[in-house]
Motif scaffolding. Structure first.
Motif, PDB file in Angstrom:
ATOM      1  N   LYS A 201       0.842  -1.206   0.000  1.00 32.20           N
ATOM      2  CA  LYS A 201       0.000   0.000   0.000  1.00 32.20           C
ATOM      3  C   LYS A 201       0.871   1.248   0.000  1.00 32.20           C
ATOM      4  O   LYS A 201       0.454   2.310  -0.401  1.00 32.20           O
ATOM      5  CB  LYS A 201      -0.883   0.023   1.259  1.00 32.20           C
ATOM      6  N   GLN A 202       2.092   1.087   0.514  1.00 37.35           N
ATOM      7  CA  GLN A 202       2.971   2.257   0.616  1.00 37.35           C
ATOM      8  C   GLN A 202       3.855   2.459  -0.620  1.00 37.35           C
ATOM      9  O   GLN A 202       4.693   3.348  -0.621  1.00 37.35           O
ATOM     10  CB  GLN A 202       3.878   2.149   1.859  1.00 37.35           C
ATOM     11  N   PHE A 203       3.704   1.602  -1.623  1.00 41.65           N
ATOM     12  CA  PHE A 203       4.496   1.792  -2.847  1.00 41.65           C
ATOM     13  C   PHE A 203       4.112   3.142  -3.467  1.00 41.65           C
ATOM     14  O   PHE A 203       2.935   3.396  -3.735  1.00 41.65           O
ATOM     15  CB  PHE A 203       4.242   0.650  -3.844  1.00 41.65           C
ATOM     16  N   LEU A 204       5.100   4.002  -3.684  1.00 44.67           N
ATOM     17  CA  LEU A 204       4.810   5.372  -4.142  1.00 44.67           C
ATOM     18  C   LEU A 204       4.741   5.409  -5.672  1.00 44.67           C
ATOM     19  O   LEU A 204       5.712   5.753  -6.349  1.00 44.67           O
ATOM     20  CB  LEU A 204       5.871   6.330  -3.598  1.00 44.67           C
ATOM     21  N   GLU A 205       3.574   5.030  -6.167  1.00 45.29           N
ATOM     22  CA  GLU A 205       3.384   4.907  -7.616  1.00 45.29           C
ATOM     23  C   GLU A 205       3.703   6.196  -8.358  1.00 45.29           C
ATOM     24  O   GLU A 205       4.354   6.191  -9.397  1.00 45.29           O
ATOM     25  CB  GLU A 205       1.928   4.569  -7.931  1.00 45.29           C
TER      26      GLU A 205
END
Ligand code: D5M
Ligand code: FE
Ligand code: ZN
Length: 504
Positions: free
Chosen positions: A254-258
């Motif tokens: 969820k914390q992957f900074l797309e």
């Protein structure tokens, strides 16, 4: 479909929204469609009643606003360059890749006790050879021959640290083991500089003690590590090309900074940045990813709560959708980390094809194991995920948490990527593949999620950081990551440029 529009649509769909066919055609007309998609989501999130479908009219409004906003923005990561031509130098330069070591094909271990015995024997023998090559050691003895020497004689004993304790009087007692037996070494408390050095001695490291004999002990005068020679000369390439060094994308988290990662990709495509920044983008010939490509599943308790994508195959698929947008002339070299779908113990074989098929399907991606040694245009890279950096930071006093390059220096000094047994899991291979037999020109690792650089005896040390924002677990242990920072290595000068893609 063009990769820009594909990523924009992917983003919109991922946010649970749909586009009408009209809206899709409208969006396709815009070069900055990805930024528009970001704006759509931002706008929808701010609405009380959220539309299910994004219409052309909705888009027209947003594009109007977007134009106004752009005029006021001047930061690197948001600057849109419009239609200026991008002529990447790296596209004209032939790749030059030589994989010097990849553990994938070497791995044999069955995991029994005998294997560990041969593993440590191999570690000792190889590191001992490195010491002997140095030629600055005098009177080298073994645990068997040491006590044949006279009391005043200076001796050098090479051994593996089998125990280390502090005595009541403040001395440090180190037990050194070689193939013939064990010897006790005293680091006397009256030598504070040596006591400080001893604080960096780790269990299972191979070190050399210089000292004299007294009552069945060696009294140490000095502690040496195999180390890197002060004469080490780095290799440079004649080509003016660069490598972007990254790690810890953690796709699926969820914390992957797309958005941040997308900015990086758009920079590689020559679509963002000022003139100089785009020129640098055009020099990037390689992207090296030092592990933790995806967040994985079941890596730590309750990880599911932190996952956006709960299927590891889909996580690799998602990452491949991003990497696919990187221009094909850029070669991408990727190794696994402890979150990836391969064995946990080091050395790790490359992520198997059946897990990461979409990555293997990309013609410009090269999947290797951890660690890997690779020569690019004559410049030697040692790429390792770097899990043992944690062990060092927690066990060696005064190692900074905010610059992992300092811990990486100690790995270089000890010429080993995972010195301590019982910390970072080590597989009982009969050969110790974690030894740094040749000092590299660039030592690249990740894992700690904190970017840091250093130079140690002409070896460029880089910890690349992450693309994952702080997780609740990291918050609980006080870890402050530095996401979105990318060290760019210049093959010609050896310089590092740090670019920041994080939008505040
Ligand atoms: O590791 C990311 C960072 O989080 C790295 O600095 C180690 C830290 N970390 C991760 N798991 C643990 C545990 N169980 N204890 C202490 N510190 C930890 P990553 O490999 O991305 O999870
Ligand atoms: Fe990680
Ligand atoms: Zn990791």
């Amino acid at each position: 479909m063009d990769t820009q529009i594909r990523s924009a649509v992917w983003k919109i769909l991922n946010a649970g929204l749909q586009l009408t066919p009209d809206a899709l055609s409208f969006l396709k007309e815009y070069e900055n469609c990805y930024e528009i998609a970001e704006k759509i989501i931002e706008k929808v999130n701010a609405m009380k009643e959220k539309p299910l479908c994004i219409t052309k009219e909705f888009l027209e409004k947003i594009v109007g606003e977007k134009k106004r906003i752009k005029e006021n923005e001047n930061s690197f990561s948001l600057q849109i360059t419009g239609s200026k031509r991008f002529k990447p130098l790296a596209a004209e330069i032939q790749e030059d890749i030589e994989v010097e070591f990849d553990p994938t094909e070497k791995i044999k271990s069955q995991g029994n006790v005998e294997d560990f015995l041969s593993y440590f024997r191999d570690r000792f023998n190889k590191l001992r050879k490195l010491f002997i090559k140095r030629r600055d050691l005098k009177n080298i003895v073994t645990s068997k021959t040491v006590f044949n020497r006279g009391k005043k004689e200076n001796i050098s004993l090479i051994g593996l640290v089998s125990s280390k304790n502090e005595t009541k009087s403040g001395n440090i007692l180190i037990e050194l083991e070689d193939l013939e037996g064990k010897v006790n070494v005293i680091i006397p408390s009256r030598k504070p500089e040596l006591i400080k050095k001893a604080s960096k001695v780790l269990l299972d490291q191979v070190i050399c003690i210089e000292g004299t004999i007294n009552n069945g002990f060696i009294i140490a005068d000095n502690i040496l590590w195999p180390d890197v020679s002060t004469q080490h000369m780095p290799h440079r390439a004649k080509e003016h090309i660069r490598a972007a060094l990254i790690s810890d994308t953690h796709a699926g988290s969820k914390q992957f900074l797309e958005d941040c990662f997308m900015k990086f990709i758009r920079w590689l495509q020559g679509k963002v940045g000022n003139g100089k920044q785009r020129e640098i983008a055009g020099q990037v010939k390689y992207v090296i990813i030092a592990g933790d490509l995806v967040d994985g599943i079941g890596v730590y308790p309750n990880q599911e709560e932190e996952l956006k994508i709960k299927d590891v195959y889909e996580q690799y698929e998602m990452l491949s959708k991003y990497l696919e947008m990187i221009p094909e002339y850029i070669k991408i070299i990727a190794i696994p980390g402890n979150h990836d779908a391969t064995r946990q113990a080091v050395p790790q074989p490359a992520i198997p094809e059946n897990y990461a098929r979409p990555l293997y399907d990309l013609s410009n991606v090269i999947m290797l194991g951890n660690p890997t040694k690779i020569k690019l245009h004559g410049v030697r890279f040692l790429v390792s995920h770097g899990r043992s950096i944690d062990d060092l930071i927690s066990d060696v006093p005064n190692l900074p948490k905010n610059n992992p390059a300092e811990a990486m220096k100690l790995l270089l000094k000890s010429r080993h990527l995972a010195p301590q047994f019982g910390k970072t899991p080590i597989a009982p291979e009969t050969t110790d593949w974690m030894i740094i037999d040749e000092p590299p020109d660039v030592f690249h690792a990740g894992h700690v999620h904190v970017n840091g650089q250093a130079n140690y005896r002409n070896v460029t040390i880089i910890n690349s950081g992450t693309w994952q924002d702080q997780t609740s677990f990291q918050k609980s242990i006080g870890l402050i990551p530095t996401p979105g920072k990318v060290p760019i290595y210049d093959f010609n000068s050896g310089d590092i440029l740090l670019l920041n893609f994080k939008t505040e």
